[in-house]
Design an enzyme around this catalytic site. Structure first.
Site, short mmCIF file in Angstrom:
data_model
loop_
_atom_site.label_atom_id
_atom_site.label_comp_id
_atom_site.label_asym_id
_atom_site.label_seq_id
_atom_site.Cartn_x
_atom_site.Cartn_y
_atom_site.Cartn_z
N TYR A 41 1.88 0.62 1.56
CA TYR A 41 0.81 0.36 2.53
C TYR A 41 0.86 1.40 3.65
CZ TYR A 41 -1.97 -1.64 6.22
OH TYR A 41 -2.89 -1.78 7.22
N ARG A 81 -18.42 -9.35 -1.57
CA ARG A 81 -18.96 -10.72 -1.52
C ARG A 81 -20.36 -10.74 -0.92
NH1 ARG A 81 -13.79 -13.55 1.07
NH2 ARG A 81 -13.57 -11.46 1.91
N LYS A 128 -1.72 4.61 4.70
CA LYS A 128 -2.34 4.80 6.01
C LYS A 128 -1.93 6.14 6.63
CE LYS A 128 -4.81 1.06 6.12
NZ LYS A 128 -6.28 1.12 6.17
N ASP A 157 -18.31 -3.58 -4.97
CA ASP A 157 -16.92 -3.27 -4.70
C ASP A 157 -16.81 -1.82 -4.20
OD1 ASP A 157 -14.17 -2.43 -5.06
OD2 ASP A 157 -13.90 -4.24 -6.26
C1 8X3 Z 1 -1.31 -3.50 9.82
C2 8X3 Z 1 -0.64 -3.36 11.12
O1 8X3 Z 1 1.31 -4.28 12.53
O2 8X3 Z 1 0.36 -5.75 10.84
O3 8X3 Z 1 -2.24 -2.51 9.63
O4 8X3 Z 1 1.68 -3.83 10.16
S1 8X3 Z 1 0.76 -4.34 11.17
#
Ligand code: 8X3
Length: 250
Positions: free
Chosen positions: A148, A33, A152, A55
């Site tokens: 997710y 953005r 990570k 992006d």
């Molecule tokens: C997200 C951390 O605690 O919201 O990266 O899952 S939590």
């Protein structure tokens, strides 16, 4: 120092950019953005802040833009791989495969590509620091965290493996792993614009704020050159790792 910060239009990225400039460093703020980046640039000053409205997944365009930057923004010392997202909190069997693919694309692929793009320059200048924004979700599983959290965990292990390759090249790598954090669009994106669902997560609690993450990133980047902080895990005082679940037949 010159720091390239992805996902810099809002939340953590914006706070990190502000912190670096406040402490007399230069930033290149990257995000989709451009209007938000312009606001940031107006606030931080043209001499301290360059913007790239592309992006984070479009590595080729980013490369072109980096090649044409003003001279005093060329030698990037710090890459803050902050852009990332969680999409949905559904159980694995109900999750949308497109959400999973998008998280892999942004959280893993774009981070890997941008790191790969900048490393040769850092090696050539014999100095550099890759600071990744990971998450506690990369260490502690929770229901609905599926891809997710796995993305990570990739970022955490990639950071450590980068160190294994770069320890003799004066290039540092750190992974910052925040827990529950407010003041960003993270939750709104996760719940796809559903304000109520997004806000509920933070109701009656005291989450980390973007400024807390910015302080950690800045501290890591400002250690004496002999010091590499491998990981920092931060949680709000009101959050803690949970117990294991056990399913019992009724
Ligand atoms: C997200 C951390 O605690 O919201 O990266 O899952 S939590």
């Amino acid at each position: 120092m010159i720091a390239l910060i992805t996902g810099a239009s809002v939340g953590f990225g914006r706070a990190i950019a502000k912190k670096f400039v406040k402490e007399n460093h230069k930033v290149i703020a990257l995000a989709r953005r451009e209007d938000k980046l312009r606001e940031l640039q107006n606030e931080l000053g043209n001499n301290n802040c360059e913007i790239i409205g592309i992006d984070v997944c479009n590595t080729n365009k980013i490369k072109e833009r980096l090649d044409s930057l003003r001279n005093n923004f060329r030698n990037i010392d710090v890459l803050v791989n902050n852009a990332g997202l969680a999409l949905g909190l559904s159980s694995a069997s109900e999750a949308d495969i497109l959400d999973w693919e998008r998280m892999i694309e942004v959280n893993i692929l774009s981070l890997v590509r941008l790191t790969h793009l900048l490393l040769p320059q850092m090696v050539a200048q014999k100095r550099g620091h890759i600071i990744n924004i990971g998450s506690i979700a990369g260490s502690y599983p929770y229901p609905g965290g599926n891809v997710y959290g796995a993305s990570k965990a990739f970022v955490k292990q990639f950071s450590l493996n980068l160190r294994a390759d770069l320890f003799d090249k004066n290039i540092r790598v750190s992974n910052i792993e925040p827990g529950l954090s407010g003041g960003s669009e993270f939750s709104l994106v996760r719940f796809k614009g559903d304000n109520n669902a997004a806000n509920k997560v933070y109701e009656n609690t005291d989450p980390l704020l973007p400024e807390d993450i910015a302080d950690a990133v800045f501290w890591v980047a400002n250690q004496p050159q002999r010091v590499n902080i491998n990981r920092i895990e931060l949680m709000p005082t009101t959050q803690a790792p949970s117990t294991l679940n056990v399913y019992k037949n009724k």
